[in-house]
Design a protein around this motif. Structure first.
Motif, short mmCIF file in Angstrom:
data_model
loop_
_atom_site.label_atom_id
_atom_site.label_comp_id
_atom_site.label_asym_id
_atom_site.label_seq_id
_atom_site.Cartn_x
_atom_site.Cartn_y
_atom_site.Cartn_z
N ARG A 1 0.84 -1.21 0.00
CA ARG A 1 0.00 0.00 0.00
C ARG A 1 0.87 1.25 0.00
N ARG A 2 1.89 1.27 0.86
CA ARG A 2 2.77 2.45 0.91
C ARG A 2 3.54 2.61 -0.40
N ALA A 3 3.94 1.49 -1.01
CA ALA A 3 4.65 1.58 -2.29
C ALA A 3 3.73 2.16 -3.37
N ALA A 4 2.46 1.74 -3.37
CA ALA A 4 1.51 2.27 -4.34
C ALA A 4 1.30 3.76 -4.14
N LEU A 5 1.23 4.20 -2.89
CA LEU A 5 1.05 5.62 -2.61
C LEU A 5 2.29 6.43 -2.97
N ARG A 6 3.47 5.87 -2.72
CA ARG A 6 4.71 6.59 -3.10
C ARG A 6 4.76 6.79 -4.61
N ALA A 7 4.27 5.81 -5.36
CA ALA A 7 4.26 5.94 -6.81
C ALA A 7 3.33 7.05 -7.28
N LEU A 8 2.38 7.42 -6.43
CA LEU A 8 1.41 8.47 -6.77
C LEU A 8 1.75 9.82 -6.11
N ALA A 9 2.91 9.89 -5.48
CA ALA A 9 3.25 11.08 -4.69
C ALA A 9 3.25 12.36 -5.52
N GLN A 10 3.63 12.28 -6.79
CA GLN A 10 3.70 13.47 -7.64
C GLN A 10 2.50 13.59 -8.59
N GLU A 11 1.50 12.72 -8.42
CA GLU A 11 0.30 12.80 -9.26
C GLU A 11 -0.45 14.10 -8.96
N GLN A 12 -0.63 14.93 -9.98
CA GLN A 12 -1.25 16.24 -9.78
C GLN A 12 -2.76 16.21 -9.93
N ARG A 13 -3.31 15.13 -10.47
CA ARG A 13 -4.76 15.02 -10.58
C ARG A 13 -5.36 14.54 -9.25
N THR A 14 -6.60 14.92 -9.00
CA THR A 14 -7.32 14.40 -7.85
C THR A 14 -7.46 12.89 -8.00
N MET A 15 -7.28 12.15 -6.91
CA MET A 15 -7.30 10.68 -6.95
C MET A 15 -8.49 10.14 -6.17
N VAL A 16 -9.19 9.17 -6.75
CA VAL A 16 -10.35 8.55 -6.10
C VAL A 16 -10.03 7.07 -5.87
N PHE A 17 -10.30 6.61 -4.65
CA PHE A 17 -10.05 5.21 -4.28
C PHE A 17 -11.31 4.62 -3.66
N PHE A 18 -11.44 3.31 -3.75
CA PHE A 18 -12.37 2.57 -2.89
C PHE A 18 -11.56 2.04 -1.72
#
Length: 297
Positions: A141-158
């Motif tokens: 989970r933390r690895a997945a979030l680190r990969a999204l650290a610079q994502e500038q779009r709003t992110m939606v998760f379930f």
């Protein structure tokens, strides 16, 4: 044809007239859970009892061709338990098989937890990405979030209510305590709740326990200004690949936060000169002005 039908995510009043008509006339329904499909028919007061085919995560690949073969001669309605099939729900492999077989695919649009959560989150909705469920294991989970650290779009998760607190703690740890988050719970239902705050604040709130169906909406990262000379190199590389200078400038400016106007002027100054002209020189000065031009914004 294959008809993908969106079903209510909580409130039965969201069942569209088209959905009711389709359920009333369907002869074959492929459903994520046939018991849920029967319950929906009864709850909507629909007396039709079509042939039901179970099509879920564990058998969709094997069943897809069989269902597509049926759709050659008659319409097949595809239902997931809630929301639109294929969106973090069964249906993709069925559509894939239908496309390969040349069978038409259509949809009855309707409720979507992703769009509903995004709309009520209070976060930017002009550009967003849907990431499905975060991994169950903390390390993954933390690895997945680190990969999204610079994502500038709003992110939606379930997210599962049982993992929400841990996931929000990981969001705070990887994306920052102050990253803005909205937790949307039981959307369209009687106990609907939208909790907004920072990742740290919501992690503390969720530690006491949360129930229901959960969507988590996370603000994108703020654009970081890149090194000016690197940004100009990126623009020139895009131009060399065939992108118009104006479009290349806009793309790099959006990604870096640099001024579009200044980046355009700096790229002009750095472009190779035409034959007979001195390289790196424009009416604004020499190529040495690139850094000062951009840094002054």
């Amino acid at each position: 044809m294959i008809i993908l039908a969106a079903t209510p995510i909580g409130n039965l009043g969201d069942a569209s007239p088209r959905l009711r008509e389709a359920l009333s006339e369907a002869t074959i329904v492929a459903a994520e859970d046939t018991r849920t499909a029967v319950h929906l028919l009864r709850a909507l007061g629909i007396e039709n009892r079509p042939r039901l085919i179970a099509l879920h995560d564990h058998n969709e690949r094997e069943k897809a061709e069989e269902v597509v073969a049926l759709a050659v001669d008659t319409d097949v309605l595809m239902l997931s338990d809630a929301g639109m099939p294929t969106v973090s729900d069964p249906g993709f492999h069925l559509v894939e098989a239908a496309v390969a077989a040349g069978v038409r695919v259509s949809a009855i649009p309707g409720p979507s937890a992703v769009i509903t959560a995004l709309a009520v989150s209070g976060l930017a909705s002009d550009r967003f990405t849907f990431e499905g469920f975060l991994p169950r294991k903390p390390g993954d989970r933390r690895a997945a979030l680190r990969a999204l650290a610079q994502e500038q779009r709003t992110m939606v998760f379930f997210e599962s209510p049982n993992r929400l607190a841990a996931s929000l703690q990981d969001v705070a740890a990887t994306l920052g305590d102050d990253r803005r988050v909205a937790v949307c719970r039981e959307l369209t239902k009687f106990f609907e709740e939208v909790k907004r705050g920072t990742a740290a604040e919501l992690a503390e709130w969720a530690a006491a326990g949360v129930k229901g169906e959960i969507c988590v909406v996370i603000a994108g990262a703020e654009a970081r200004a890149a090194d000016p000379e690197t940004a100009v190199d990126q623009v020139l590389a895009l131009v060399a690949s065939g992108t118009r200078l104006k479009d290349a400038t806009a793309e790099v400016a959006d990604a870096t936060g640099l001024s579009k106007r200044d980046l355009y002027q700096a790229a002009l100054a750095a472009k190779p000169a035409a034959p007979g002209k001195q390289a790196g020189t424009t009416a604004n000065g020499s190529g040495n002005a690139i850094r000062s031009t951009l840094s002054s914004d």
